[in-house]
Design a protein around this motif. Structure first.
Motif, short mmCIF file in Angstrom:
data_model
loop_
_atom_site.label_atom_id
_atom_site.label_comp_id
_atom_site.label_asym_id
_atom_site.label_seq_id
_atom_site.Cartn_x
_atom_site.Cartn_y
_atom_site.Cartn_z
N PRO A 122 0.80 -1.22 0.00
CA PRO A 122 0.00 0.00 0.00
C PRO A 122 0.84 1.28 0.00
CG PRO A 122 -0.94 -1.58 1.52
CD PRO A 122 0.38 -2.15 1.06
N SER A 125 1.92 1.68 -3.53
CA SER A 125 0.77 2.10 -4.33
C SER A 125 0.50 3.59 -4.15
CB SER A 125 -0.47 1.29 -3.96
OG SER A 125 -0.37 -0.03 -4.42
N HIS A 126 0.62 4.07 -2.91
CA HIS A 126 0.41 5.49 -2.63
C HIS A 126 1.41 6.36 -3.40
CE1 HIS A 126 -0.19 9.24 -0.44
NE2 HIS A 126 1.12 9.27 -0.24
N GLY A 129 0.98 5.40 -7.50
CA GLY A 129 -0.32 5.46 -8.15
C GLY A 129 -0.72 4.14 -8.80
N ILE A 130 0.06 3.08 -8.60
CA ILE A 130 -0.24 1.77 -9.17
C ILE A 130 -1.06 0.98 -8.15
CG2 ILE A 130 0.72 -0.39 -10.08
CD1 ILE A 130 3.29 1.24 -10.75
N ASP A 131 -2.32 0.74 -8.48
CA ASP A 131 -3.22 0.02 -7.58
C ASP A 131 -2.77 -1.43 -7.43
OD1 ASP A 131 -5.58 -0.14 -5.98
OD2 ASP A 131 -6.56 -1.22 -7.63
N LYS A 132 -2.77 -1.92 -6.19
CA LYS A 132 -2.39 -3.30 -5.88
C LYS A 132 -1.05 -3.68 -6.49
CE LYS A 132 -7.12 -4.75 -5.17
NZ LYS A 132 -8.19 -5.67 -5.48
#
Length: 174
Positions: A122, A125-126, A129-132
């Motif tokens: 996470p 990801s923060h 900007g890449i989800d999961k």
């Protein structure tokens, strides 16, 4: 055909496991049965021993859920000495192989968040900007500009952990 139970449903880990087994045993030689099991360690293991314990626990729990397999495989990612890495544990009915992956040094800004109790995925990801991201290229893919990915680094460790299973010299004494 080998029945391989993976103690994960993470696509990056499954891809690495399948590729390593097919490299060693041949294409189409394995059936993957992916299951989710408890690790018995925190979501973000810290230190080599806690991370290895998570992989061992995953294998033990997978064996309890799917006792009729040829192999049980677990990959547990952790943080140690400012780097991310993984332990791979593979068991058959009568043998175990273990290997630690390569390590990736992490920037201090990322490590600060992990030390505050956040999981690496996470946090990455923060910042990206890449989800999961942990189910994709991971921090390794980001920081190596795609030259390596979580799956490619896991692959090497799975191949190393498989070495006792196909090399007869491991069973010899003296």
């Amino acid at each position: 055909m080998h029945n391989v139970v993976t103690a994960t449903t993470n696509p990056a880990k499954i891809q690495a496991i399948l590729a390593a087994f097919e490299l060693i045993y041949g294409e189409g030689s394995c059936h993957i049965d992916a299951i989710s099991v408890d690790t018995g360690v925190p979501e973000q293991p810290i230190g080599s021993e806690e991370t290895r314990a998570g992989a061992r626990n995953r294998v033990e729990n997978a064996r309890a859920v799917r006792p009729n397999a040829d192999f049980w495989v677990a990959i547990e990612a952790g943080i140690d000495e400012g780097s991310t890495f993984s332990w791979v544990v593979i068991e058959s009915a009568d043998q175990r192989g273990e290997a630690r992956s390569a390590t990736l040094p992490l920037p201090e800004v990322i490590l600060e968040k992990v030390r505050e109790g956040e999981e690496l995925g996470p946090v990455m990801s923060h910042y990206t900007g890449i989800d999961k991201i942990g189910r994709k290229e991971g921090a390794i893919g980001v920081f190596t500009k795609g030259a390596l990915t979580r799956s490619s680094v896991y692959h090497q460790a799975v191949v190393l952990a498989l070495s006792p299973f196909h090399n007869a010299i491991y069973g010899q004494r003296g």
